[in-house]
Design a protein around this motif. Structure first.
Motif, PDB file in Angstrom:
ATOM      1  N   THR A 188       5.854   3.744   7.346  1.00 42.38           N
ATOM      2  CA  THR A 188       4.498   3.297   7.374  1.00 42.38           C
ATOM      3  C   THR A 188       3.884   2.708   6.060  1.00 42.38           C
ATOM      4  N   PHE A 189       3.123   1.797   5.973  1.00 37.19           N
ATOM      5  CA  PHE A 189       2.685   1.331   4.735  1.00 37.19           C
ATOM      6  C   PHE A 189       1.191   1.125   4.965  1.00 37.19           C
ATOM      7  N   ASN A 190       0.292   1.528   4.046  1.00 33.33           N
ATOM      8  CA  ASN A 190      -1.403   1.551   4.277  1.00 33.33           C
ATOM      9  C   ASN A 190      -1.699   0.620   3.195  1.00 33.33           C
ATOM     10  N   PRO A 191      -1.979  -0.634   3.534  1.00 27.90           N
ATOM     11  CA  PRO A 191      -2.699  -1.536   2.386  1.00 27.90           C
ATOM     12  C   PRO A 191      -4.329  -0.744   2.332  1.00 27.90           C
ATOM     13  N   GLY A 192      -4.520  -0.818   0.943  1.00 28.72           N
ATOM     14  CA  GLY A 192      -5.742  -0.203   0.681  1.00 28.72           C
ATOM     15  C   GLY A 192      -5.805   1.260  -0.065  1.00 28.72           C
ATOM     16  N   TRP A 193      -4.811   1.693   0.255  1.00 30.61           N
ATOM     17  CA  TRP A 193      -4.407   3.079  -0.263  1.00 30.61           C
ATOM     18  C   TRP A 193      -3.464   3.293  -1.293  1.00 30.61           C
ATOM     19  N   GLY A 194      -3.370   4.250  -2.444  1.00 31.22           N
ATOM     20  CA  GLY A 194      -2.788   4.362  -3.470  1.00 31.22           C
ATOM     21  C   GLY A 194      -1.798   5.519  -2.823  1.00 31.22           C
ATOM     22  N   PRO A 195      -0.761   5.936  -3.852  1.00 30.99           N
ATOM     23  CA  PRO A 195       0.241   7.104  -3.342  1.00 30.99           C
ATOM     24  C   PRO A 195      -0.338   8.276  -2.755  1.00 30.99           C
ATOM     25  N   ARG A 196      -1.657   8.640  -3.336  1.00 34.43           N
ATOM     26  CA  ARG A 196      -2.237   9.741  -2.820  1.00 34.43           C
ATOM     27  C   ARG A 196      -3.350   9.579  -1.707  1.00 34.43           C
ATOM     28  N   CYS A 197      -3.110   8.636  -1.133  1.00 37.13           N
ATOM     29  CA  CYS A 197      -4.131   8.105  -0.009  1.00 37.13           C
ATOM     30  C   CYS A 197      -5.474   7.822  -0.450  1.00 37.13           C
ATOM     31  N   GLU A 198      -5.524   7.605  -1.898  1.00 37.19           N
ATOM     32  CA  GLU A 198      -6.913   7.324  -2.755  1.00 37.19           C
ATOM     33  C   GLU A 198      -7.221   5.839  -2.333  1.00 37.19           C
ATOM     34  N   ASN A 199      -8.473   5.523  -1.954  1.00 40.40           N
ATOM     35  CA  ASN A 199      -8.965   4.124  -1.868  1.00 40.40           C
ATOM     36  C   ASN A 199      -8.756   3.341  -3.120  1.00 40.40           C
ATOM     37  N   LEU A 200      -8.093   2.130  -2.823  1.00 36.25           N
ATOM     38  CA  LEU A 200      -7.756   1.109  -4.159  1.00 36.25           C
ATOM     39  C   LEU A 200      -8.851   0.180  -4.031  1.00 36.25           C
ATOM     40  N   ASN A 213      14.856  -0.233  13.172  1.00 32.92           N
ATOM     41  CA  ASN A 213      13.774   0.840  12.313  1.00 32.92           C
ATOM     42  C   ASN A 213      12.436   0.043  12.765  1.00 32.92           C
ATOM     43  N   ALA A 214      11.437   0.870  13.024  1.00 32.39           N
ATOM     44  CA  ALA A 214      10.024   0.331  13.322  1.00 32.39           C
ATOM     45  C   ALA A 214       9.519   0.604  11.882  1.00 32.39           C
ATOM     46  N   ILE A 215       8.477  -0.331  11.634  1.00 30.69           N
ATOM     47  CA  ILE A 215       7.606  -0.489  10.569  1.00 30.69           C
ATOM     48  C   ILE A 215       6.346  -0.508  11.047  1.00 30.69           C
ATOM     49  N   LEU A 216       5.231   0.187  10.359  1.00 25.03           N
ATOM     50  CA  LEU A 216       3.878   0.000  10.882  1.00 25.03           C
ATOM     51  C   LEU A 216       3.117  -0.403   9.467  1.00 25.03           C
ATOM     52  N   VAL A 217       2.335  -1.472   9.606  1.00 24.60           N
ATOM     53  CA  VAL A 217       1.455  -2.033   8.298  1.00 24.60           C
ATOM     54  C   VAL A 217       0.157  -1.563   8.903  1.00 24.60           C
ATOM     55  N   ASP A 218      -0.379  -0.315   8.405  1.00 26.57           N
ATOM     56  CA  ASP A 218      -1.905   0.074   9.037  1.00 26.57           C
ATOM     57  C   ASP A 218      -2.995   0.138   8.096  1.00 26.57           C
ATOM     58  N   GLN A 219      -3.891  -0.675   7.939  1.00 25.40           N
ATOM     59  CA  GLN A 219      -5.073  -0.794   7.165  1.00 25.40           C
ATOM     60  C   GLN A 219      -5.910  -0.142   7.778  1.00 25.40           C
ATOM     61  N   HIS A 220      -6.628   1.025   7.234  1.00 25.20           N
ATOM     62  CA  HIS A 220      -7.638   1.974   7.578  1.00 25.20           C
ATOM     63  C   HIS A 220      -9.089   1.555   6.949  1.00 25.20           C
ATOM     64  N   ARG A 221      -9.221   0.600   6.172  1.00 29.63           N
ATOM     65  CA  ARG A 221     -10.527   0.274   5.915  1.00 29.63           C
ATOM     66  C   ARG A 221     -10.720  -1.468   5.475  1.00 29.63           C
ATOM     67  N   GLY A 228       0.915  -1.369  -0.006  1.00 39.83           N
ATOM     68  CA  GLY A 228       0.130  -0.151  -0.126  1.00 39.83           C
ATOM     69  C   GLY A 228       0.733   1.270  -0.235  1.00 39.83           C
ATOM     70  N   ALA A 229       0.135   2.210   0.306  1.00 41.16           N
ATOM     71  CA  ALA A 229       0.796   3.756   0.408  1.00 41.16           C
ATOM     72  C   ALA A 229       1.797   3.940   1.131  1.00 41.16           C
ATOM     73  N   PHE A 230       3.076   4.305   0.958  1.00 39.68           N
ATOM     74  CA  PHE A 230       4.376   4.529   1.874  1.00 39.68           C
ATOM     75  C   PHE A 230       4.116   6.084   2.407  1.00 39.68           C
ATOM     76  N   SER A 231       4.651   6.176   3.453  1.00 36.53           N
ATOM     77  CA  SER A 231       4.982   7.525   4.217  1.00 36.53           C
ATOM     78  C   SER A 231       5.878   7.235   5.184  1.00 36.53           C
ATOM     79  N   VAL A 232       6.608   8.405   5.656  1.00 39.48           N
ATOM     80  CA  VAL A 232       7.154   8.218   6.933  1.00 39.48           C
ATOM     81  C   VAL A 232       6.486   9.175   7.930  1.00 39.48           C
ATOM     82  N   SER A 233       6.159   8.274   9.216  1.00 39.18           N
ATOM     83  CA  SER A 233       5.485   8.842  10.150  1.00 39.18           C
ATOM     84  C   SER A 233       6.608   9.387  11.436  1.00 39.18           C
ATOM     85  N   LEU A 234       6.702  10.613  11.450  1.00 41.84           N
ATOM     86  CA  LEU A 234       7.751  11.430  12.319  1.00 41.84           C
ATOM     87  C   LEU A 234       6.928  11.548  13.829  1.00 41.84           C
ATOM     88  N   ALA A 235       7.706  11.234  14.841  1.00 44.22           N
ATOM     89  CA  ALA A 235       7.152  11.438  16.156  1.00 44.22           C
ATOM     90  C   ALA A 235       7.786  12.850  16.492  1.00 44.22           C
TER      91      ALA A 235
END
Length: 128
Positions: free
Chosen positions: A65-77, A120-128, A7-14
């Motif tokens: 962070t990876f978000n299954p179900g989202w494309g590169p612009r956080c659109e639902n796939l 390095n921490a990796i989060l695979v986070d599905q929102h839907r 899914g979509a990739f981003s860096v989540s900064l604390a």
């Protein structure tokens, strides 16, 4: 494991100060596209479709962070690999999640975490 669809990739900064971090990244060309500053988080994107998340008080360290179900612009796939299936594929490849899927549901929102060999921490986070 070729072809795994994370899914979509981003860096989540604390971040320590959300407003200060937002102002800094805006000077680098990023603009808010989602989030709630009152809740301590914002998602920013730049003209190159690079996405970063700013999270105050939610994480101890930065995350990949990876978000299954989202494309590169956080659109639902319309078609994506569910996070539970991804966890199974990752375990079959010999990687043990740091935290396993947090839901007993067979579909829908859930997440798991991994730690790479360098810590390095990796989060695979599905929102839907």
């Amino acid at each position: 494991m070729s072809g795994m669809r994370l899914g979509a990739f981003s860096v989540s900064l604390a971040v320590k100060d959300l407003g200060l971090s937002q102002a800094f990244y805006e000077k680098l060309g990023f603009s808010p596209v989602a989030g709630d500053a009152a809740q301590g988080w914002l998602i920013l994107r730049n003209a190159d479709d690079i996405t970063i998340g700013l999270f105050q008080g939610m994480f101890e360290k930065n995350l990949l962070t990876f978000n299954p179900g989202w494309g590169p612009r956080c659109e639902n796939l319309p078609d994506f690999t569910d996070v539970r299936t991804l966890q199974g594929q990752i375990e079959a490849a010999g990687i043990t999640p740091t935290e396993r899927v947090n839901s007993t549901a067979v579909s829908g929102p859930a997440f798991f975490t991994l730690t790479d060999p360098d810590g390095n921490a990796i989060l695979v986070d599905q929102h839907r």
